[in-house]
Write an enzyme that holds these catalytic residues in place. Structure first.
Site, PDB file in Angstrom:
ATOM      1  N   ASN A 151      -7.736   9.049   6.903  1.00 29.26           N
ATOM      2  CA  ASN A 151      -6.664   8.871   5.903  1.00 29.26           C
ATOM      3  C   ASN A 151      -7.183   8.698   4.477  1.00 29.26           C
ATOM      4  OD1 ASN A 151      -7.496   6.159   5.593  1.00 29.26           O
ATOM      5  ND2 ASN A 151      -6.049   5.425   7.110  1.00 29.26           N
TER       6      ASN A 151
ATOM      7  N   PRO B 203      -1.265   2.050  20.432  1.00 32.81           N
ATOM      8  CA  PRO B 203      -0.086   1.365  19.902  1.00 32.81           C
ATOM      9  C   PRO B 203      -0.271   1.053  18.421  1.00 32.81           C
ATOM     10  CG  PRO B 203      -1.441  -0.157  21.177  1.00 32.81           C
ATOM     11  CD  PRO B 203      -2.093   1.184  21.291  1.00 32.81           C
TER      12      PRO B 203
ATOM     13  N   SER C 293       0.809  -1.222   0.000  1.00 37.92           N
ATOM     14  CA  SER C 293       0.000   0.000   0.000  1.00 37.92           C
ATOM     15  C   SER C 293       0.843   1.273   0.000  1.00 37.92           C
ATOM     16  CB  SER C 293      -0.951  -0.051   1.196  1.00 37.92           C
ATOM     17  OG  SER C 293      -1.853   1.020   1.165  1.00 37.92           O
TER      18      SER C 293
ATOM     19  N   THR D 212       1.727  -2.708  13.919  1.00 41.38           N
ATOM     20  CA  THR D 212       2.788  -3.423  13.219  1.00 41.38           C
ATOM     21  C   THR D 212       4.203  -3.166  13.735  1.00 41.38           C
ATOM     22  OG1 THR D 212       2.787  -1.612  11.616  1.00 41.38           O
ATOM     23  CG2 THR D 212       1.540  -3.583  11.020  1.00 41.38           C
TER      24      THR D 212
END
Length: 542
Positions: free
Chosen positions: A372, A498, A64, A501
Site C-alpha cells: 500500500n 480478518p 489516515s 478493525t
C-alpha cells in the site's frame, strides 16, 4: 492523583452506552462523533506511559486514508515507534471502561506497568486537517492536564512529522531538532547533498505531480517548497481547498482502484505520486503513450531502494546484512525479483507496520514496504556508526563517495515510520542518481495481475491464520477449498485474513492474467461467504 478532577473531567467526555473499540495497528478509528471519550482517555494513557518510560510520548489525531467524517488517535513511543503491544491492551481497557470504573482501571494499569505517578510526564500532540481534529485534540489536552502532565501541541502536522519530533526529543537532538524547521532542514540538506552527486540532468528528472489527498501533506509540502533545490519542481494537486479529504484521491484510492486520482491531469510518461490523508503512504504511477495506467506501488518502491542500497553497500566493502521485509500482500513477482535476480533475502511477516518494523530491526539495513506504499529503511546503530566513520576516515575515493551517499540516505530517510515526504525525496534522488525514467523503473519486473476484495461476515474472529497470515487455520475446510481453487490457475496464490478493525474478511488473489486473478478472488470470496458466516447477499462476479 486528583480523582475528583478525573471524575469531573471524565463527565465532560462521556462514553456512549454500548460502544466498544479496540486499539489496533492504526490505534483507534471510528466515526469522529464516537471518539471524544477515547481521545480524552488516550491523553490520560499517554501521561501514564510517559511516567512509566521517563520519556516524551506522542499522540496523533488522525484517521489516515479513512473518509473525512472518520477520525482516530494513536500513541507514539519514545523513539518514534508504534505503541508497545502490552500497552495496546491497556489502551483498549481504558477506552472501554465504564465511567465509574475509570479510577480503578487507571490504578490497575499503574500497578501492572509499575508507573510512578510522582514522575514528570510530557506529551507531543499533532493532528490532521479533518474538521473534527481540532476539537478532539482539545480533549486529548484535557486528559493530559487532569494527570498534571506537560504537553507541546504542534497543531497541524503529518503523522511521520510527529513521530520524528518525538524521536528527536528523546534522543536529546541526536536524531534532529524537534521542530518543523528542523525536519525540513535535515531532509532538504541530505536530499541536496545526494542530488549534487548526480551527474545527470534532463527535464524528465525534475518535474513531479503530487496528489496530496486533500490532506495535511499539501500544507506541509507547501511549507517545505522553499527548502527544495531549483532542480526539483513539485506540482501539488488535491490540496484541500476544493474537495473532501481522501475523496476519489490519495494513495489508498489509487492502489485499490488501480487508476489515477480525480483532480490530477496526467500527460503521457509524466511522473506522478499520491500521498494518503496523513502523509505516511506513497505510491507512484504514470500513463504510457497508449493511455494505459501503470501503478508503481510499495513493492516496487522497496525494490528500487534495495537495488540502490545494495550497490552502495557493495562499494563500501563492509559485511553489512541487507534484507527486505514484506507481507503476504507483496506481489509474487516482486519477491521473486528480490530473491532470484537481486539475491537479497526476503522475510514475510504478518500484516501491520509494527511487525515489519520489528523484523527490519534484526538487520544492519532492513528495507520494509507494504504494497500500500507504507514503508521505510532502518539502519542499525552499528551500521550507521561505521558508515559515518568511513565518510570521515576512508582514503579510497570510491569507497568514501559511496559511504557519503549512504550517510545522506540515513539522514534523508525517516527511520521512525513510513513517511511520504521523505520516501518521495529518497525515490527522486535515486531516479536522478541512476538516470532512470519512471518507465525504466516500472520495467524492473512485471507485477502479477491481482485483486483485493472484502466479504462482510457476522464475526471476523471465526478466521484464524498462520504462516504470516498466508494460510487459514479456521473455519474448518476453508484452506483446503482455497488450495483447490488456486490449483485451477497458473502462477496463482490466494489468502484470506480478518480485518483488524471491522467484521470483514480481506481476500487477496493473484494469477497469470487479470481475468484469472479476478475469477480466483471471486471464487475465494464465495468460499469465505459460505464457510465463514457471510452477511447479506453472496459476492457477485467482478
Amino acid at each position: 492523583m486528583d480523582f475528583e478532577a478525573l471524575r469531573k473531567y471524565s463527565a465532560l467526555h462521556p462514553k456512549p452506552a454500548g460502544l466498544a473499540l479496540q486499539y489496533g495497528t492504526a490505534g483507534f478509528r471510528s466515526k469522529a462523533e464516537q471518539l471524544d471519550h477515547i481521545v480524552f482517555r488516550m491523553g490520560l494513557l499517554a501521561i501514564l506511559r510517559s511516567k512509566a518510560v521517563t520519556a516524551t510520548i506522542g499522540i496523533m489525531v488522525t484517521a489516515s486514508h479513512n473518509p473525512e467524517e472518520d477520525n482516530g488517535v494513536k500513541l507514539v513511543d519514545p523513539l518514534g515507534e508504534m505503541l508497545h503491544p502490552s500497552w495496546e491492551e491497556y489502551a483498549t481497557q481504558l477506552a472501554n471502561a465504564e465511567e465509574q470504573d475509570l479510577q480503578k482501571v487507571i490504578t490497575e494499569i499503574c500497578q501492572k506497568a509499575a508507573v510512578n505517578l510522582h514522575k514528570d510526564a510530557s506529551v507531543f500532540i499533532g493532528r490532521d486537517t479533518r474538521p473534527s481534529s481540532e476539537k478532539l485534540s482539545q480533549s486529548v489536552i484535557d486528559g493530559i492536564q487532569v494527570l498534571g502532565g506537560q504537553y507541546h501541541d504542534y497543531g497541524l502536522v503529518t503523522t511521520p512529522q510527529l513521530h520524528y519530533m518525538v524521536c528527536c526529543q528523546n534522543t536529546q537532538g541526536q536524531y534532529g531538532k524537534a521542530t518543523l524547521e528542523g525536519y525540513y532542514e535535515k531532509l532538504s540538506k541530505a536530499f541536496m547533498e545526494l542530488i549534487k552527486q548526480s551527474h545527470c540532468s534532463g527535464e524528465s528528472q525534475r518535474h513531479l505531480k503530487i496528489d496530496c489527498a486533500n490532506g495535511i501533506g499539501a500544507l506541509k509540502l507547501s511549507e517545505m517548497k522553499p527548502y527544495f533545490p531549483p532542480e526539483v519542481v513539485i506540482h501539488i494537486y488535491n490540496d484541500g481547498t476544493k474537495e473532501k479529504l481522501n475523496h476519489l484521491c490519495g494513495a489508498d484510492f489509487v492502489k485499490v482502484h488501480q487508476k489515477p486520482p480525480g483532480g490530477l491531469d496526467m500527460k503521457p510518461n509524466e511522473r506522478c505520486c499520491s500521498f494518503d490523508g496523513d502523509a505516511d503512504r506513497i505510491v507512484y504511477y504514470y500513463k504510457d503513450t497508449a493511455g494505459h495506467f501503470h501503478l508503481i506501488d510499495g513493492d516496487k518502491i522497496g525494490t528500487l531502494i534495495s537495488i540502490f542500497l545494495k550497490e552502495l553497500l557493495a562499494k563500501v566493502k563492509q559485511d553489512f546484512k541487507l534484507a527486505v521485509v514484506q507481507t503476504a500482500y507483496a506481489n509474487g513477482n516482486s519477491t521473486r525479483y528480490l530473491q532470484e535476480t537481486l539475491k537479497v533475502p526476503v522475510h514475510c511477516v504478518k500484516t501491520g507496520v509494527k511487525h515489519l518494523h520489528h523484523k527490519a530491526q534484526e538487520f544492519d539495513v532492513g528495507v520494509y514496504f507494504e504494497a500500500n506504499g507504507h514503508g521505510t529503511v532502518l539502519f542499525s546503530k552499528a551500521a550507521e556508526t561505521k558508515i559515518r566513520q568511513l565518510v570521515k576516515e576512508e582514503k579510497d575515493d570510491e569507497k568514501r563517495e559511496a559511504a557519503k551517499m549512504l550517510e545522506n540516505m540515513i539522514d534523508l530517510i525517516n527511520q521512525t515510520v513510513g513517511d511520504a515526504v521523505s520516501d518521495m525525496l529518497v525515490i527522486e534522488a535515486i531516479l536522478a542518481l541512476k538516470g532512470l525514467t519512471v518507465q525504466q523503473w516500472d520495467a524492473l519486473y512485471t507485477d502479477l495481475p491481482n485483486r483485493l476484495l472484502k466479504v462482510q461476515v457476522a464475526d471476523r474472529h471465526v478466521i484464524d491464520t498462520t504462516d504470516a497470515e498466508r494460510r487459514a487455520l479456521t473455519p474448518p475446510g476453508l484452506q483446503e477449498k482455497i488450495d483447490a481453487l488456486v490449483k485451477k490457475y497458473k502462477l496463482s496464490r490466494a489468502f484470506v485474513r480478518p480485518s483488524g478493525t471491522e467484521d470483514v474478511v480481506r481476500i487477496y488473489a493473484e494469477a497469470d492474467t487479470q481475468e484469472n486473478a479476478d475469477a480466483l478472488a471471486h471464487e475465494v470470496s464465495l468460499a469465505v461467504f459460505y464457510l465463514a458466516g457471510g452477511k447479506g447477499a453472496p459476492p457477485q462476479p467482478i
